[in-house]
Design an enzyme around this catalytic site. Structure first.
Site, short mmCIF file in Angstrom:
data_model
loop_
_atom_site.label_atom_id
_atom_site.label_comp_id
_atom_site.label_asym_id
_atom_site.label_seq_id
_atom_site.Cartn_x
_atom_site.Cartn_y
_atom_site.Cartn_z
N ASN A 121 1.36 -0.94 -0.35
CA ASN A 121 -0.27 0.31 -0.40
C ASN A 121 1.28 1.23 0.08
O ASN A 121 1.86 1.76 1.45
CB ASN A 121 -0.71 -0.14 1.32
N TRP A 122 0.91 2.19 -1.08
CA TRP A 122 1.88 3.03 -1.07
C TRP A 122 1.06 4.30 -0.52
O TRP A 122 2.28 5.34 -0.41
CB TRP A 122 1.83 3.40 -2.62
N LYS A 123 0.44 4.35 -0.15
CA LYS A 123 -0.61 5.25 0.46
C LYS A 123 -0.17 6.75 -0.55
O LYS A 123 -0.39 6.72 -1.98
CB LYS A 123 -0.06 5.43 1.40
N HIS A 140 -9.38 1.28 4.65
CA HIS A 140 -7.95 1.69 5.48
C HIS A 140 -8.62 2.26 6.17
O HIS A 140 -8.99 3.38 6.26
CB HIS A 140 -7.23 2.00 4.25
N GLU A 192 -6.77 4.92 7.76
CA GLU A 192 -6.33 6.36 7.57
C GLU A 192 -8.29 6.83 6.50
O GLU A 192 -8.15 8.04 6.72
CB GLU A 192 -5.34 6.53 6.63
N GLU A 219 -5.76 -4.84 10.57
CA GLU A 219 -4.00 -3.54 10.61
C GLU A 219 -4.67 -2.98 11.86
O GLU A 219 -5.69 -1.98 11.68
CB GLU A 219 -4.92 -2.64 8.90
N GLY A 266 2.47 2.18 10.69
CA GLY A 266 3.28 3.67 10.55
C GLY A 266 4.06 3.90 12.03
O GLY A 266 4.64 4.82 11.61
N GLY A 306 2.68 -1.27 4.43
CA GLY A 306 2.52 0.25 4.18
C GLY A 306 4.38 0.64 3.42
O GLY A 306 4.87 0.11 2.42
N GLY A 307 5.04 1.21 4.78
CA GLY A 307 6.58 1.72 4.31
C GLY A 307 7.18 0.80 3.53
O GLY A 307 8.00 1.80 2.53
#
Ligand code: PGA
Length: 246
Positions: A4-6, A90, A92, A162, A168, A229-230
């Protein structure tokens, strides 16, 4: 193994990532690989993944097919861009953009209608965990969200657990904490869809997954994959995660 590159990377950076990433995962036959870049990068990602087994997903969709919904993107548009997956709900999106279990369900159904595989996210906040409410919150999210799907729809989704406090933050859930939560989710799914269907569904773990903790997470029976993610932004580190058995 999903990345997930956000809100990171331009089309040029996307192309450069794929050039570095492709050879590193060329021999990875043990898993599916999905990369979810921002919308403007989808076409480049699909083009760069051509001829490989790497699949491309979006990070959100709106439930109408088209219409006067400024700023939104629909499932059929994402599918037409060549993507196969889409992340839904998600944390976020829930936290910053007002996503609820009800809208998560609408988006999940819209994704399926468009022929996309939704990766549906659930997870508790730190305050839930500290108050001993993790299980209740997960059940609640399942009840009001995923459980609105019929059996046929359910069989086509991927679930991602998650824990919000692990996203993060560098705080990964221990493999045992993650496995416990996965077992709760699978049990909840079993109550609604039967244990066979619940056993077949894939549940990914997400939250500070890194090359050095992926092995111990993947060793847990109930963890079928990871949503990263990161660490998915760097070709080498994501390839190490993908290639975790070797
Ligand atoms: P992280 O993000 O790996 O950077 O913690 C995971 C996610 O939000 O999907």
């Amino acid at each position: 193994m999903a990345g997930n590159w956000k809100m990171y990377k331009t089309p040029a950076e996307t192309r450069a990532f794929f050039e570095a990433f492709r050879p590193l995962v060329a021999a990875a036959g043990h898993c599916e690989i999905v990369i979810c870049p921002p919308f403007p990068d989808l076409a480049v990602a699909v083009d760069s993944a051509r001829g490989t087994s790497i699949q491309v997903g979006a990070q959100n969709l709106y439930w109408a097919k088209e219409g006067a919904f400024t700023g939104e993107v629909s499932g059929p548009m994402i599918r037409a861009a060549g993507a196969t997956h889409v992340i839904v709900g998600h944390s976020e999106r829930r936290q910053y953009f007002g996503e609820t279990d009800e809208t998560v369900l609408k988006r999940t159904v819209a994704a399926l209608d468009a022929g996309l595989t939704p990766i549906v996210c659930v997870g508790e906040l730190l305050e839930h965990r500290e108050a001993g409410r993790t299980e209740a919150v997960l059940c609640q999210q399942c009840l009001h969200g995923i459980h609105g799907l019929d059996e046929r729809q359910f069989a086509q989704i991927v679930i991602a657990y998650e824990p919000v406090w692990a996203i993060g933050t560098g705080k990964t859930a221990t493999p045992e904490i993650a496995a416990d939560a996965h077992a709760v989710i699978r049990r909840e799914m079993g109550n609604r869809y039967g244990t066979g269907a619940a056993a077949d569904i894939r549940i990914l773990y997400g939250g500070s997954v890194k090359p050095d903790n992926v092995k111990s997470l993947m060793a847990q029976d109930d963890i079928d994959g990871v949503l990263v993610g990161g660490a998915s932004l760097d070709a080498k580190s994501f390839a190490t995660i993908v290639n975790f058995p070797s």
